[in-house]
Write an enzyme that holds these catalytic residues in place. Structure first.
Site, mmCIF file in Angstrom:
data_model
loop_
_atom_site.group_PDB
_atom_site.id
_atom_site.type_symbol
_atom_site.label_atom_id
_atom_site.label_comp_id
_atom_site.label_asym_id
_atom_site.label_seq_id
_atom_site.Cartn_x
_atom_site.Cartn_y
_atom_site.Cartn_z
ATOM 1 C CB CYS A 269 -0.898 0.114 1.499
ATOM 2 S SG CYS A 269 -2.221 -1.302 1.079
ATOM 3 C CB CYS B 99 6.927 9.844 1.420
ATOM 4 S SG CYS B 99 5.515 10.264 2.373
ATOM 5 C CB CYS C 91 3.396 10.409 7.233
ATOM 6 S SG CYS C 91 3.517 10.380 5.600
ATOM 7 C CG ASP D 114 3.029 5.387 3.496
ATOM 8 O OD1 ASP D 114 4.203 5.783 3.316
ATOM 9 O OD2 ASP D 114 1.994 5.512 2.930
#
Length: 298
Positions: A35, A62, A106, A37
């Site tokens: 997915c 990221c 995140c 992450d």
């Protein structure tokens, strides 16, 4: 391009507590590489006091995922486990002087990893409750329970905000109706009995990203690639590393990592951060790969 705070940039280019943690006695794994992450958070907890003596992380994602994970490890060191459980995803974002709305997921991943690591230390079977809810977003495997939890915790009101915090709705958009139903339910709960809450203000479908005015020529593309490398070079050089362009083959950009960056344990994270900047600058999906992955010439 998204605007990143100086603290986000600092924690991305110089992440704290990255890599395995010796004698970790609490480990939390969340997300999935499929997915986009994934995060492993490792805690070293003092048994008598339940104080977190040290915290490390390993992440695939990221620059914002790296920065959020780095910040989280700094935040929780010295806390008791009960204090750490009070850390919210907004606390993580605030520590970094804010995250772009599109990257708030995140910080949510960091909060879940912390909960999972503490449960692991205490010998509990941690559950994110996702399996208990109906799958809403098939693109990113996000269910109703997670969406409702994040909406309540962060006072979200639109489908767009839900996408920023969870990724749900960021793919094919088929789940937008389901997300709207969850938003309406939460808003009704907020309003209380006998009160009517307004419907969530969100577009039926997300606005498609605007295409570039014209397709970049290979010369223009290489110029922009070089500009990105120039922008990250000072940070790498500060740690006795460097990067230079090796080749461009379609959507694959090959680079030489030099000096301390060559073979560094953070090589994947460095390439991931450069790749994110390339995507933002070029306006297209590209891969940034080490020159060692270049196909052999026949």
């Amino acid at each position: 391009m998204w605007e990143y705070s100086d603290k986000v940039r600092e924690h991305f280019f110089n992440p704290r507590n990255s890599g395995p943690l010796e004698e970790a006695n609490g480990i939390g794994d969340v997300g999935s590489i499929q997915c986009g992450d994934a995060l492993r958070l490792m805690l070293k907890v003092e048994p008598e006091t339940e104080i977190i003596l040290d915290a490390h992380f390993q992440t695939f994602g990221c620059g914002s995922a790296i920065a959020s994970s780095s910040a989280l490890t700094e935040m929780v060191k010295g806390m008791t486990l009960d204090q750490a459980l009070e850390v919210s995803n907004q606390n993580i974002a605030d520590y970094l002087d804010g995250l772009p709305p599109e990257k708030m997921h995140c910080s949510v991943m960091g909060r879940e990893a912390l909960q999972a690591a503490i449960a692991n230390y205490r010998g509990e079977e941690w559950s994110d409750d996702h399996e208990e809810g109906a799958l809403i977003c098939k693109c990113f495997a996000i269910d109703a329970v997670m969406i409702e939890d994040v909406v309540k915790a962060n006072n979200l009101n639109t489908v767009e905000e839900v996408t920023f915090y969870t990724k749900a709705g960021g793919g094919c958009a088929a789940c937008h109706e389901g997300i709207e139903e969850i938003l309406a339910k939460v808003m009704a709960d907020r309003a209380g009995p006998g009160e009517v809450s307004p419907p969530p203000a969100c577009p039926a479908t997300p606005e498609a990203p605007k295409p570039p005015a014209k397709k970049l020529s290979i010369v223009e593309k290489i110029k922009k690639i070089e500009e990105v490398l120039e922008s990250v070079r000072p940070m790498l050089q500060r740690d006795h590393g460097d990067v230079e362009l090796a080749d461009v083959q379609g959507k694959k950009i090959y680079v030489h990592l030099k000096g301390a960056c060559s073979g560094c344990m953070m090589e994947a994270a460095t390439l991931g951060g450069i790749q994110q900047k390339m995507i933002e600058t070029l306006g297209e999906l590209v891969q940034v790969l080490p020159s060692s992955h270049m196909p052999a010439e026949v």
